[in-house]
Structure formats: C-alpha cells, structure tokens
Design a protein around this motif. Structure first.
Motif, PDB file in Angstrom:
ATOM      1  N   ILE A  14       0.843  -1.194   0.000  1.00  0.00           N
ATOM      2  CA  ILE A  14       0.000   0.000   0.000  1.00  0.00           C
ATOM      3  C   ILE A  14       0.885   1.253   0.000  1.00  0.00           C
ATOM      4  CG2 ILE A  14      -1.834   1.280   1.192  1.00  0.00           C
ATOM      5  CD1 ILE A  14      -2.752  -1.431   0.165  1.00  0.00           C
ATOM      6  N   ASP A  15       1.189   1.781  -1.160  1.00  0.00           N
ATOM      7  CA  ASP A  15       1.808   3.090  -1.342  1.00  0.00           C
ATOM      8  C   ASP A  15       2.854   3.458  -0.297  1.00  0.00           C
ATOM      9  OD1 ASP A  15       2.045   5.416  -2.890  1.00  0.00           O
ATOM     10  OD2 ASP A  15       0.685   6.512  -1.582  1.00  0.00           O
ATOM     11  N   GLY A  16       3.783   2.546  -0.021  1.00  0.00           N
ATOM     12  CA  GLY A  16       4.857   2.830   0.918  1.00  0.00           C
ATOM     13  C   GLY A  16       4.468   2.791   2.381  1.00  0.00           C
ATOM     14  N   ASP A  17       3.183   2.547   2.674  1.00  0.00           N
ATOM     15  CA  ASP A  17       2.703   2.575   4.056  1.00  0.00           C
ATOM     16  C   ASP A  17       2.480   1.194   4.662  1.00  0.00           C
ATOM     17  OD1 ASP A  17       2.703   5.317   4.189  1.00  0.00           O
ATOM     18  OD2 ASP A  17       0.642   5.511   3.516  1.00  0.00           O
ATOM     19  N   GLY A  18       2.889   0.165   4.006  1.00  0.00           N
ATOM     20  CA  GLY A  18       2.695  -1.169   4.556  1.00  0.00           C
ATOM     21  C   GLY A  18       1.989  -2.087   3.581  1.00  0.00           C
ATOM     22  N   PHE A  19       1.311  -3.060   4.137  1.00  0.00           N
ATOM     23  CA  PHE A  19       0.686  -4.097   3.335  1.00  0.00           C
ATOM     24  C   PHE A  19      -0.735  -4.356   3.818  1.00  0.00           C
ATOM     25  CE2 PHE A  19       5.218  -4.699   3.387  1.00  0.00           C
ATOM     26  CZ  PHE A  19       5.518  -4.975   2.070  1.00  0.00           C
ATOM     27  N   HIS A  20      -1.606  -4.736   2.898  1.00  0.00           N
ATOM     28  CA  HIS A  20      -2.941  -5.197   3.235  1.00  0.00           C
ATOM     29  C   HIS A  20      -3.106  -6.600   2.665  1.00  0.00           C
ATOM     30  CE1 HIS A  20      -4.987  -1.064   4.080  1.00  0.00           C
ATOM     31  NE2 HIS A  20      -3.946  -1.288   4.847  1.00  0.00           N
ATOM     32  N   ILE A  21      -3.944  -7.395   3.317  1.00  0.00           N
ATOM     33  CA  ILE A  21      -4.105  -8.802   2.964  1.00  0.00           C
ATOM     34  C   ILE A  21      -5.513  -9.015   2.406  1.00  0.00           C
ATOM     35  CG2 ILE A  21      -3.934 -11.170   3.809  1.00  0.00           C
ATOM     36  CD1 ILE A  21      -2.656  -9.846   6.385  1.00  0.00           C
ATOM     37  N   PHE A  22      -5.606  -9.721   1.303  1.00  0.00           N
ATOM     38  CA  PHE A  22      -6.895  -9.986   0.664  1.00  0.00           C
ATOM     39  C   PHE A  22      -7.062 -11.476   0.406  1.00  0.00           C
ATOM     40  CE2 PHE A  22      -5.641  -5.720  -0.463  1.00  0.00           C
ATOM     41  CZ  PHE A  22      -6.795  -4.989  -0.226  1.00  0.00           C
ATOM     42  N   THR A  23      -8.313 -11.888   0.341  1.00  0.00           N
ATOM     43  CA  THR A  23      -8.647 -13.245  -0.079  1.00  0.00           C
ATOM     44  C   THR A  23      -9.953 -13.174  -0.849  1.00  0.00           C
ATOM     45  OG1 THR A  23      -8.760 -15.560   0.626  1.00  0.00           O
ATOM     46  CG2 THR A  23      -9.983 -13.970   1.971  1.00  0.00           C
ATOM     47  N   GLU A  24     -10.368 -14.308  -1.358  1.00  0.00           N
ATOM     48  CA  GLU A  24     -11.624 -14.385  -2.089  1.00  0.00           C
ATOM     49  C   GLU A  24     -12.636 -15.143  -1.243  1.00  0.00           C
ATOM     50  OE1 GLU A  24     -11.821 -15.005  -6.591  1.00  0.00           O
ATOM     51  OE2 GLU A  24     -12.379 -16.965  -5.778  1.00  0.00           O
ATOM     52  N   VAL A  25     -13.872 -14.655  -1.232  1.00  0.00           N
ATOM     53  CA  VAL A  25     -14.961 -15.340  -0.539  1.00  0.00           C
ATOM     54  C   VAL A  25     -16.076 -15.573  -1.554  1.00  0.00           C
ATOM     55  CG1 VAL A  25     -14.387 -14.336   1.703  1.00  0.00           C
ATOM     56  CG2 VAL A  25     -16.097 -13.207   0.260  1.00  0.00           C
ATOM     57  N   LYS A  26     -16.989 -16.434  -1.180  1.00  0.00           N
ATOM     58  CA  LYS A  26     -18.080 -16.758  -2.079  1.00  0.00           C
ATOM     59  C   LYS A  26     -19.408 -16.621  -1.340  1.00  0.00           C
ATOM     60  CE  LYS A  26     -19.230 -20.277  -5.471  1.00  0.00           C
ATOM     61  NZ  LYS A  26     -18.943 -21.622  -5.952  1.00  0.00           N
ATOM     62  N   ILE A  27     -20.339 -15.929  -1.971  1.00  0.00           N
ATOM     63  CA  ILE A  27     -21.702 -15.816  -1.469  1.00  0.00           C
ATOM     64  C   ILE A  27     -22.596 -16.308  -2.596  1.00  0.00           C
ATOM     65  CG2 ILE A  27     -23.524 -14.296  -0.625  1.00  0.00           C
ATOM     66  CD1 ILE A  27     -21.260 -12.399   0.351  1.00  0.00           C
ATOM     67  N   GLY A  28     -23.325 -17.385  -2.330  1.00  0.00           N
ATOM     68  CA  GLY A  28     -24.077 -18.009  -3.411  1.00  0.00           C
ATOM     69  C   GLY A  28     -23.089 -18.504  -4.452  1.00  0.00           C
ATOM     70  N   ARG A  29     -23.290 -18.111  -5.690  1.00  0.00           N
ATOM     71  CA  ARG A  29     -22.377 -18.523  -6.762  1.00  0.00           C
ATOM     72  C   ARG A  29     -21.366 -17.440  -7.127  1.00  0.00           C
ATOM     73  NH1 ARG A  29     -27.171 -21.228 -10.038  1.00  0.00           N
ATOM     74  NH2 ARG A  29     -26.993 -23.301  -9.159  1.00  0.00           N
ATOM     75  N   LYS A  30     -21.471 -16.287  -6.462  1.00  0.00           N
ATOM     76  CA  LYS A  30     -20.618 -15.153  -6.831  1.00  0.00           C
ATOM     77  C   LYS A  30     -19.420 -15.021  -5.898  1.00  0.00           C
ATOM     78  CE  LYS A  30     -20.763 -10.515  -8.401  1.00  0.00           C
ATOM     79  NZ  LYS A  30     -21.423  -9.386  -8.816  1.00  0.00           N
ATOM     80  N   ARG A  31     -18.293 -14.660  -6.485  1.00  0.00           N
ATOM     81  CA  ARG A  31     -17.050 -14.473  -5.733  1.00  0.00           C
ATOM     82  C   ARG A  31     -16.835 -12.984  -5.470  1.00  0.00           C
ATOM     83  NH1 ARG A  31     -14.462 -19.227  -5.767  1.00  0.00           N
ATOM     84  NH2 ARG A  31     -15.002 -20.696  -7.393  1.00  0.00           N
ATOM     85  N   TYR A  32     -16.300 -12.698  -4.279  1.00  0.00           N
ATOM     86  CA  TYR A  32     -16.033 -11.320  -3.873  1.00  0.00           C
ATOM     87  C   TYR A  32     -14.630 -11.232  -3.283  1.00  0.00           C
ATOM     88  CZ  TYR A  32     -21.103 -10.832  -4.177  1.00  0.00           C
ATOM     89  OH  TYR A  32     -22.404 -10.821  -4.608  1.00  0.00           O
ATOM     90  N   ARG A  33     -14.021 -10.092  -3.437  1.00  0.00           N
ATOM     91  CA  ARG A  33     -12.707  -9.825  -2.840  1.00  0.00           C
ATOM     92  C   ARG A  33     -12.949  -9.317  -1.422  1.00  0.00           C
ATOM     93  NH1 ARG A  33      -7.217  -8.301  -4.587  1.00  0.00           N
ATOM     94  NH2 ARG A  33      -6.602  -6.349  -3.595  1.00  0.00           N
ATOM     95  N   ALA A  34     -12.183  -9.855  -0.479  1.00  0.00           N
ATOM     96  CA  ALA A  34     -12.338  -9.485   0.935  1.00  0.00           C
ATOM     97  C   ALA A  34     -10.996  -9.045   1.503  1.00  0.00           C
ATOM     98  CB  ALA A  34     -12.888 -10.662   1.736  1.00  0.00           C
ATOM     99  N   LEU A  35     -11.034  -7.960   2.267  1.00  0.00           N
ATOM    100  CA  LEU A  35      -9.880  -7.485   3.013  1.00  0.00           C
ATOM    101  C   LEU A  35      -9.843  -8.234   4.334  1.00  0.00           C
ATOM    102  CD1 LEU A  35      -7.600  -5.335   3.595  1.00  0.00           C
ATOM    103  CD2 LEU A  35      -9.421  -3.936   4.591  1.00  0.00           C
ATOM    104  N   ILE A  36      -8.708  -8.800   4.693  1.00  0.00           N
ATOM    105  CA  ILE A  36      -8.532  -9.444   5.993  1.00  0.00           C
ATOM    106  C   ILE A  36      -7.971  -8.372   6.920  1.00  0.00           C
ATOM    107  CG2 ILE A  36      -7.349 -11.253   7.287  1.00  0.00           C
ATOM    108  CD1 ILE A  36      -7.175 -12.800   4.576  1.00  0.00           C
ATOM    109  N   LEU A 111      -4.909   4.172  -5.865  1.00  0.00           N
ATOM    110  CA  LEU A 111      -3.576   3.602  -5.648  1.00  0.00           C
ATOM    111  C   LEU A 111      -3.277   2.441  -6.604  1.00  0.00           C
ATOM    112  CD1 LEU A 111      -3.568   3.490  -1.728  1.00  0.00           C
ATOM    113  CD2 LEU A 111      -2.339   5.111  -3.202  1.00  0.00           C
ATOM    114  N   GLY A 112      -4.251   2.133  -7.485  1.00  0.00           N
ATOM    115  CA  GLY A 112      -4.061   1.043  -8.435  1.00  0.00           C
ATOM    116  C   GLY A 112      -4.304  -0.330  -7.832  1.00  0.00           C
ATOM    117  N   ILE A 113      -5.069  -0.364  -6.724  1.00  0.00           N
ATOM    118  CA  ILE A 113      -5.354  -1.630  -6.041  1.00  0.00           C
ATOM    119  C   ILE A 113      -6.826  -1.960  -6.235  1.00  0.00           C
ATOM    120  CG2 ILE A 113      -5.442  -2.776  -3.783  1.00  0.00           C
ATOM    121  CD1 ILE A 113      -3.105  -0.898  -2.984  1.00  0.00           C
ATOM    122  N   GLU A 114      -7.075  -3.218  -6.589  1.00  0.00           N
ATOM    123  CA  GLU A 114      -8.450  -3.666  -6.806  1.00  0.00           C
ATOM    124  C   GLU A 114      -9.271  -3.477  -5.535  1.00  0.00           C
ATOM    125  OE1 GLU A 114     -10.787  -7.843  -7.701  1.00  0.00           O
ATOM    126  OE2 GLU A 114      -8.653  -7.721  -8.147  1.00  0.00           O
TER     127      GLU A 114
END
Length: 143
Positions: A14-36, A111-114
């Motif tokens: 994250i723009d020189g300020d550290g890191f963020h962690i993401f994973t994928e989750v599923k609700i029904g049949r759809k996938r979503y990006r989740a911040l941990i 910041l160019g992050i999904e």
C-alpha cells in the motif's frame, strides 16, 4: 480433532505505508474480494454489495455505531447472511455490519489496487483461530 481450511491470500503493498491482505470469498455462486483486517472487531460488507445480494436479511433492530477506517460516527446497519464460503469453509448464519465503503474502495482504486466488497474482521478470525502465513501466502481457519 480440529479440521484446517487453507485458502490463498494476496498481500498488496500500500503506497509505501505497509501491506494489506486480501482473499476471495463466495456468497451463493458469486465471488467477492475481501480485506482481511486483524484490527477490525467485526466483519462488514459494503452497502452496494449488500443491496445486490438477494439472500441477505437486513436486521433492523441491530444498528450500531461504526468505528475505524474513517467511519467514526457512521451508523452501521446489520444483516444476516445465510452462508459465506472462505475457501472450503462454509460459515452459516453470519451477522455482518453494512457500511458504505465507497470512500475506502475509491482510495484503493486511486492507488491502483483492486477494491474489495467485504472486510473479514476479528469476529471471524478469532472464532476460527485464523493463522495468516505470509511466507506461504495462505490463511488457515480451524473448525
């Protein structure tokens, strides 16, 4: 004996300020990006995402005040989600806060992050004895 459920994570700089962690989750049949978010006490879902999920049951009598992520004083609605899948782990009857996260996802976009649709907070991480392994890029949850 406890069963381990391992799912991949993505660690984003994250723009020189550290890191963020993401994973994928599923609700029904759809996938979503989740911040941990290990610092978030509760898990939340973005308002726009929540409005698009038909099986989400809004719980009127559980509104609370949100804290953190620039949300001080913002009223949070609550909803019950019948099932959320993180990898192969199915979590049933999950209560999530509902917040308009557009200001945060907008910042990520600049910041160019999904952007993400959910925040997995301490309620889930603690209950499922989460282990984040940066070296192996994985999140392990135990049942």
């Amino acid at each position: 004996m406890a069963k381990n459920y391992k799912t991949p994570i993505i660690v984003e700089h994250i723009d020189g300020d550290g890191f963020h962690i993401f994973t994928e989750v599923k609700i029904g049949r759809k996938r979503y990006r989740a911040l941990i978010d290990t610092g978030a006490s509760k898990s939340v879902i973005d308002l726009q995402t929540a409005e698009s999920i038909k099986k989400l049951e809004w719980v009127d009598n559980l509104a609370t005040q949100a804290k953190g992520l620039g949300t001080e004083g913002m009223e949070t609605k609550v909803a019950r989600l019948p099932k959320l899948k993180i990898g192969e782990l199915a979590i049933e009857d999950l209560y999530l806060g509902i917040l308009d996260l557009s200001h945060i996802t907008g910042m990520y976009h600049s910041l160019g992050i999904e952007p993400f649709s959910l925040i997995l907070g301490g309620d889930i991480l603690q209950e499922y004895d989460a282990v984040i392994n940066y070296g192996k890029s994985s999140l392990t949850l135990k049942v």
